[in-house]
Design a protein around this motif. Structure first.
Motif, PDB file in Angstrom:
ATOM      1  N   ALA A 296      34.259  50.395  28.654  1.00  0.00           N
ATOM      2  CA  ALA A 296      33.558  49.773  27.535  1.00  0.00           C
ATOM      3  C   ALA A 296      34.052  48.337  27.432  1.00  0.00           C
ATOM      4  CB  ALA A 296      33.837  50.532  26.244  1.00  0.00           C
ATOM      5  N   CYS A 297      33.169  47.375  27.604  1.00  0.00           N
ATOM      6  CA  CYS A 297      33.587  45.973  27.701  1.00  0.00           C
ATOM      7  C   CYS A 297      32.752  45.090  26.786  1.00  0.00           C
ATOM      8  CB  CYS A 297      33.486  45.478  29.143  1.00  0.00           C
ATOM      9  SG  CYS A 297      34.137  43.807  29.383  1.00  0.00           S
ATOM     10  N   SER A 298      33.418  44.461  25.831  1.00  0.00           N
ATOM     11  CA  SER A 298      32.736  43.548  24.915  1.00  0.00           C
ATOM     12  C   SER A 298      32.650  42.136  25.479  1.00  0.00           C
ATOM     13  CB  SER A 298      33.499  43.500  23.587  1.00  0.00           C
ATOM     14  OG  SER A 298      34.790  42.921  23.780  1.00  0.00           O
ATOM     15  N   GLY A 299      33.474  41.863  26.482  1.00  0.00           N
ATOM     16  CA  GLY A 299      33.592  40.508  26.986  1.00  0.00           C
ATOM     17  C   GLY A 299      34.835  39.814  26.472  1.00  0.00           C
ATOM     18  N   GLY A 300      35.600  40.486  25.588  1.00  0.00           N
ATOM     19  CA  GLY A 300      36.862  39.949  25.120  1.00  0.00           C
ATOM     20  C   GLY A 300      37.940  40.091  26.181  1.00  0.00           C
ATOM     21  N   ALA A 301      39.093  39.448  25.932  1.00  0.00           N
ATOM     22  CA  ALA A 301      40.153  39.421  26.936  1.00  0.00           C
ATOM     23  C   ALA A 301      40.657  40.817  27.277  1.00  0.00           C
ATOM     24  CB  ALA A 301      41.307  38.546  26.446  1.00  0.00           C
ATOM     25  N   ASP A 302      40.826  41.662  26.283  1.00  0.00           N
ATOM     26  CA  ASP A 302      41.386  42.988  26.531  1.00  0.00           C
ATOM     27  C   ASP A 302      40.480  43.810  27.444  1.00  0.00           C
ATOM     28  OD1 ASP A 302      43.326  42.169  24.735  1.00  0.00           O
ATOM     29  OD2 ASP A 302      42.425  43.236  23.044  1.00  0.00           O
ATOM     30  N   SER A 303      39.202  43.867  27.104  1.00  0.00           N
ATOM     31  CA  SER A 303      38.303  44.707  27.894  1.00  0.00           C
ATOM     32  C   SER A 303      37.942  44.061  29.225  1.00  0.00           C
ATOM     33  CB  SER A 303      37.039  45.050  27.094  1.00  0.00           C
ATOM     34  OG  SER A 303      36.358  43.894  26.670  1.00  0.00           O
ATOM     35  N   MET A 304      37.950  42.724  29.301  1.00  0.00           N
ATOM     36  CA  MET A 304      37.710  42.066  30.596  1.00  0.00           C
ATOM     37  C   MET A 304      38.865  42.337  31.555  1.00  0.00           C
ATOM     38  SD  MET A 304      34.802  40.286  30.858  1.00  0.00           S
ATOM     39  CE  MET A 304      35.005  38.813  31.854  1.00  0.00           C
ATOM     40  N   ALA A 305      40.096  42.238  31.050  1.00  0.00           N
ATOM     41  CA  ALA A 305      41.254  42.535  31.889  1.00  0.00           C
ATOM     42  C   ALA A 305      41.223  43.997  32.334  1.00  0.00           C
ATOM     43  CB  ALA A 305      42.544  42.237  31.123  1.00  0.00           C
ATOM     44  N   LEU A 306      40.837  44.879  31.432  1.00  0.00           N
ATOM     45  CA  LEU A 306      40.734  46.303  31.776  1.00  0.00           C
ATOM     46  C   LEU A 306      39.669  46.524  32.840  1.00  0.00           C
ATOM     47  CD1 LEU A 306      41.313  49.324  31.282  1.00  0.00           C
ATOM     48  CD2 LEU A 306      39.631  49.230  29.417  1.00  0.00           C
ATOM     49  N   ALA A 307      38.500  45.893  32.679  1.00  0.00           N
ATOM     50  CA  ALA A 307      37.412  46.080  33.647  1.00  0.00           C
ATOM     51  C   ALA A 307      37.804  45.561  35.022  1.00  0.00           C
ATOM     52  CB  ALA A 307      36.156  45.375  33.149  1.00  0.00           C
ATOM     53  N   ALA A 308      38.450  44.395  35.056  1.00  0.00           N
ATOM     54  CA  ALA A 308      38.858  43.835  36.340  1.00  0.00           C
ATOM     55  C   ALA A 308      39.884  44.740  37.023  1.00  0.00           C
ATOM     56  CB  ALA A 308      39.441  42.439  36.134  1.00  0.00           C
ATOM     57  N   ALA A 309      40.817  45.268  36.248  1.00  0.00           N
ATOM     58  CA  ALA A 309      41.822  46.163  36.819  1.00  0.00           C
ATOM     59  C   ALA A 309      41.185  47.456  37.305  1.00  0.00           C
ATOM     60  CB  ALA A 309      42.901  46.465  35.782  1.00  0.00           C
ATOM     61  N   THR A 310      40.225  47.967  36.552  1.00  0.00           N
ATOM     62  CA  THR A 310      39.551  49.210  36.952  1.00  0.00           C
ATOM     63  C   THR A 310      38.750  49.007  38.225  1.00  0.00           C
ATOM     64  OG1 THR A 310      39.423  49.887  34.628  1.00  0.00           O
ATOM     65  CG2 THR A 310      37.976  51.023  36.177  1.00  0.00           C
ATOM     66  N   ALA A 311      38.105  47.846  38.346  1.00  0.00           N
ATOM     67  CA  ALA A 311      37.350  47.548  39.566  1.00  0.00           C
ATOM     68  C   ALA A 311      38.264  47.545  40.785  1.00  0.00           C
ATOM     69  CB  ALA A 311      36.660  46.193  39.422  1.00  0.00           C
ATOM     70  N   PHE A 312      39.525  47.147  40.593  1.00  0.00           N
ATOM     71  CA  PHE A 312      40.475  47.124  41.703  1.00  0.00           C
ATOM     72  C   PHE A 312      41.094  48.503  41.957  1.00  0.00           C
ATOM     73  CE2 PHE A 312      44.776  46.717  43.365  1.00  0.00           C
ATOM     74  CZ  PHE A 312      44.599  45.888  44.460  1.00  0.00           C
ATOM     75  N   VAL A 313      41.494  49.184  40.885  1.00  0.00           N
ATOM     76  CA  VAL A 313      42.269  50.419  41.022  1.00  0.00           C
ATOM     77  C   VAL A 313      41.404  51.632  41.340  1.00  0.00           C
ATOM     78  CG1 VAL A 313      43.731  52.060  39.754  1.00  0.00           C
ATOM     79  CG2 VAL A 313      44.132  49.591  39.544  1.00  0.00           C
ATOM     80  N   ALA A 314      40.274  51.763  40.653  1.00  0.00           N
ATOM     81  CA  ALA A 314      39.488  52.992  40.759  1.00  0.00           C
ATOM     82  C   ALA A 314      39.100  53.344  42.196  1.00  0.00           C
ATOM     83  CB  ALA A 314      38.245  52.897  39.869  1.00  0.00           C
TER      84      ALA A 314
END
Length: 335
Positions: free
Chosen positions: A31-49
């Motif tokens: 779930a990504c609003s575009g804020g720093a927290d969810s953007m960092a989470l999305a980028a990490a998930t794209a790498f880790v998953a």
């Protein structure tokens, strides 16, 4: 090769811990609003998953509460698609007309949309970007409301949301780390003006109360508040387990046996009565501490009083040594 920024490594490690053990081949939606927290989470998930055999995806919910919100959600979805997250979609919701204040209504609409997307894509988990700072704010808000252990336990790292596992990988990661991770990765997060609007209680806690506590008590206060939530959650879980067994032992054909409730510790008995009230159909959002106290009085302060009134028009009365549910608005046993 350039060294990996510590903030990026910290966020990736947190995501790896959260995703480890999920069914291989499954989709995880951020779930990504575009804020720093969810953007960092999305980028990490794209790498880790993908490295764990999982498929990363993203959903950006447009609440329609600010000018240009639909465009922002679409931009987040486009960035996600370019970053290798699939599905990557923006979803609009209607907040107006929902019960509760604006924050509660927006949260309800958002989570309903996320659950719908998770079911559509058969996701094995939903991920949100709540951080250690969010957890500290949640504990302070719970204290201000006079909440019990459930409130002070804050947000759990994992819970079921309408049958979908909801994960919060970043509860041990500070907000400063997510912002630093975005800088290191060249991401430009969006700062939601609602996060600084003093009309919202959480915004006042974030920008006034918590910084003042840090000034007076030191920088460790945020981590200490988050740790308090974790410790209280562990105790609350143990009490919940005791309450499950106590509720089973107190059941009789038409209600609960009072003698089985009388000697229970108050913390266990209140949980038993709360769980039973929900079984009877009392709406969880409307079931308050005062309702449970009224039920408890039928057990511990019995002097022939009338039935306890619960949300949803439910009545509970004491009949000899039993608590029984009555038909709404009547004196007739439901059993």
């Amino acid at each position: 090769m350039a060294a990996l920024a510590p903030s990026v490594a910290e966020v990736r490690a947190a995501v790896r811990r959260a995703l480890t053990g999920l069914p291989s081949g499954g989709t995880v939606l951020v779930a990504c609003s575009g804020g720093a927290d969810s953007m960092a989470l999305a980028a990490a998930t794209a790498f880790v998953a993908p490295r764990l055999g999982l498929r990363p995806g993203l959903v950006s919910v447009d609440h329609g509460l600010q000018p240009g919100s639909a465009d922002r959600a679409a931009e987040v979805a486009k960035w996600a698609a370019d970053a290798g997250l699939h599905p990557a979609q923006a979803v609009g919701v209607t907040v107006a007309g929902r019960p509760g204040g604006p924050e509660a209504a927006a949260r309800e609409a958002r989570y309903q949309a996320l659950v719908d997307c998770a079911r559509e894509h058969r996701a094995v988990a939903l991920l949100t970007g709540h951080t250690r700072d969010d957890q500290a704010e949640t504990v302070l808000l719970a204290l201000a409301r006079g909440a019990g252990p459930r409130g002070l336990a804050g947000m759990p790292e994992r819970r079921e949301l309408a049958g979908v596992p909801l994960l919060r990988p970043l509860l041990d990661v500070g907000r400063e780390q997510t912002r630093a991770a975005c800088v290191a990765l060249g991401l430009t997060p969006w700062d939601d003006p609602h996060n600084t609007d003093p009309a919202y209680a959480r915004a006042r806690v974030r920008h006034d109360l918590l910084p003042e506590l840090v000034r007076v008590l030191g920088p460790g206060v945020v981590a200490n508040l988050a740790r308090t939530a974790r410790l209280v959650a562990e105790d609350a879980a143990a009490l919940d387990d005791l309450a499950v067994a106590a509720l089973a032992a107190a059941r009789v054909a038409d209600g609960l046996a009072v003698p089985a409730l009388t000697d229970l510790p108050p913390a266990v008995r209140s949980r038993v009565l709360h769980a039973w009230a929900r079984e009877l159909g009392a709406p969880p959002a409307a079931l308050a501490h005062g309702h449970v106290l009224a039920l408890d009085a039928l057990v511990t302060a019995w002097h022939g009083q009338g039935p306890a009134h619960l949300p949803g028009g439910l009545l509970v009365a004491r009949r000899a040594n039993r608590l029984v549910a009555l038909g709404p608005g009547t004196g007739t046993d439901r059993a």
